[in-house]
Design an enzyme around this catalytic site. Structure first.
Site, short mmCIF file in Angstrom:
data_model
loop_
_atom_site.label_atom_id
_atom_site.label_comp_id
_atom_site.label_asym_id
_atom_site.label_seq_id
_atom_site.Cartn_x
_atom_site.Cartn_y
_atom_site.Cartn_z
N TYR A 168 -2.59 17.17 -4.82
CA TYR A 168 -1.23 16.62 -4.96
C TYR A 168 -0.25 17.76 -5.20
O TYR A 168 0.77 17.90 -4.51
CB TYR A 168 -1.19 15.62 -6.11
CG TYR A 168 0.15 14.98 -6.31
CD1 TYR A 168 0.48 13.80 -5.65
CD2 TYR A 168 1.13 15.58 -7.11
CE1 TYR A 168 1.73 13.22 -5.81
CE2 TYR A 168 2.38 15.01 -7.27
CZ TYR A 168 2.66 13.83 -6.62
OH TYR A 168 3.91 13.27 -6.77
N ASP A 181 6.49 6.29 -9.96
CA ASP A 181 5.59 5.38 -10.69
C ASP A 181 6.23 4.90 -11.98
O ASP A 181 6.27 3.69 -12.26
CB ASP A 181 4.26 6.09 -11.02
CG ASP A 181 3.58 6.61 -9.78
OD1 ASP A 181 3.99 6.24 -8.67
OD2 ASP A 181 2.63 7.41 -9.92
N GLU A 197 5.99 7.15 0.95
CA GLU A 197 4.94 7.84 0.20
C GLU A 197 5.12 9.35 0.29
O GLU A 197 5.38 9.88 1.39
CB GLU A 197 3.58 7.45 0.78
CG GLU A 197 2.50 7.29 -0.24
CD GLU A 197 2.79 6.15 -1.22
OE1 GLU A 197 3.30 6.45 -2.32
OE2 GLU A 197 2.52 5.00 -0.88
N LEU A 205 -3.02 2.61 -8.81
CA LEU A 205 -1.96 1.63 -9.10
C LEU A 205 -1.24 2.01 -10.39
O LEU A 205 -0.65 1.18 -11.06
CB LEU A 205 -2.55 0.22 -9.19
CG LEU A 205 -3.25 -0.29 -7.92
CD1 LEU A 205 -3.82 -1.69 -8.15
CD2 LEU A 205 -2.31 -0.31 -6.72
#
Ligand code: GLA
Length: 387
Positions: free
Chosen positions: A224, A174, A33, A127
């Site tokens: 982020y 992603d 991650e 997700l």
């Protein structure tokens, strides 16, 4: 699902002449991650939940969008002549961003489209519902116009749109996981050169359980970008001592040797996470190849601790979900997944312990946080497809 979306399309846009139905998955990252923008490894997989679409090419420039997840917004209209990010355009900035990105890369989109979406990825869960919409849009455009692009290109175009149209400086994980997904496999991806390998996920008597914190992401996107900047600054400082391209190039030992080059304690912690998490991901995949799911789970737990203490992207909601999970007999490993600051945890849980796991973690979460978490037992699925 296909019937439901076709029926809705007819209701919203009048008829279904000339339509085609499509699907693109969501993704969950098992480990690795905040490594993808540091030239490290990630280990995500595509899910069987995702975004369903019905699309139809028009013979003019108009774009008409409708989402069954945001019905209150009704039909959102725009034009392929005028592709700019606009706040009022809401979720349609994702498909529009991909159309814009194709044009930036030299592919002409001659006509508009009518597009209806229906996703069964919980909204804001981390997700990757937005990356799913991006890859799906690219997949539809390729199908409409025969653009000569691979699935890997679709991932890069989706990321380009996210970075440059929607302003989130995300890595490639992603979109790559979604575009390249393979049933029952996770993708061991080296983000420094996009080399990858499919690793079978054979959990025998266990399953992947996702716990959604239901915490609104809020400032997530700006945090982020802030983490990403911290890592970039730390890298530049280390580069004064050694010629590396990314934090992912360092082993733990090398990091300990060079970390004094970083002139700020917080940045040392951020860089430490990036380096150690990358090495942890490599070890985790090795463990899985040897069928050592227990060790894989232990490394997942360590990943969470590092994201909590060094990278500081968890928060009380994700910490509660992970820490309560660790207490449950039959939970092999549990960690936050995705960007953090809300979203989900991913856990590997023995099949016969799943009901007890959901009960125990759910009750403790409700008591401590004051609202409920949602749980999903998920399967690993393929990349985008025509239905
Ligand atoms: C988000 C980003 C990814 C990755 C993860 C953290 O999901 O979109 O590129 O950086 O966060 O691992």
């Amino acid at each position: 699902m296909k019937e439901i979306i076709l029926k809705k399309f007819e209701e919203v846009f009048g008829d279904t002449n000339g339509t085609k139905a499509y699907f693109a998955p969501g993704r969950v990252n098992m480990i690795g991650e905040h490594t993808d923008y540091n030239g490290g490894h990630v280990f995500p997989c595509a899910l069987t939940i995702g975004t369903y679409a019905v699309a139809r090419k028009r013979n003019d420039n108009r774009l008409r969008f409708y989402s069954m997840n945001f019905e209150h917004l009704g039909i959102m209209e725009s034009s392929i002549e005028n592709l700019n990010p606009e706040k009022e355009a809401d979720w349609t900035n994702y498909p529009k961003g991909v159309m814009w990105a194709f044009e930036q890369k030299g592919y002409e989109i001659p006509y508009g489209m009518d597009l209806l979406l229906n996703g069964n990825i919980p909204n804001g869960s981390g997700l990757s519902s937005s990356a799913s919409v991006e890859v799906l849009t690219g997949f539809i455009l390729r199908d409409f116009y025969g653009f000569d692009v691979t699935n890997q290109d679709l991932a890069l175009i989706g990321q380009y749109a996210e970075n440059n149209f929607n302003g989130v400086n995300c890595g490639i994980m992603d979109q790559f996981a979604i575009a390249m997904g393979k049933e029952s496999h996770a993708i061991f991806l080296d983000t420094s050169d996009l080399s990858f390998e499919y690793a079978p996920i054979k959990l025998e008597n266990a399953k992947i359980v996702i716990a959604c914190s239901n915490k609104k992401r809020g400032l997530g996107d700006s945090k982020y970008n802030e983490r990403r900047n911290e890592c970039e600054t730390a890298l530049a400082e280390i580069q004064n001592a050694v010629g590396i391209n990314g934090l992912g190039d360092l082993t733990e030992e090398q990091f300990e040797l060079y970390k004094s080059m970083i002139k700020d304690e917080v940045r040392v912690k951020r860089a430490k996470h990036a380096v150690y998490e990358n090495q942890r991901t490599i070890k985790a995949v090795e463990a899985l190849k040897k069928n050592d799911v227990e060790l894989f789970g232990k490394l997942m737990n360590e990943s969470h601790v590092s994201l909590r203490d060094d990278y500081e992207v968890t928060g009380i909601e994700l910490d509660t979900l992970a820490e309560e999970a660790w207490k449950v007999d039959g939970c092999i490993g549990s960690r936050m997944t995705g960007a953090g600051f809300g979203g989900c945890t991913v856990s590997i849980v023995k099949t016969d312990a799943i009901d007890g796991f959901i009960e125990a973690v759910g009750t403790a979460y409700q008591e401590k946080i004051g609202y409920a978490a949602d749980f999903y037992v998920v399967d690993i699925g393929d990349g985008p497809s025509v239905l």
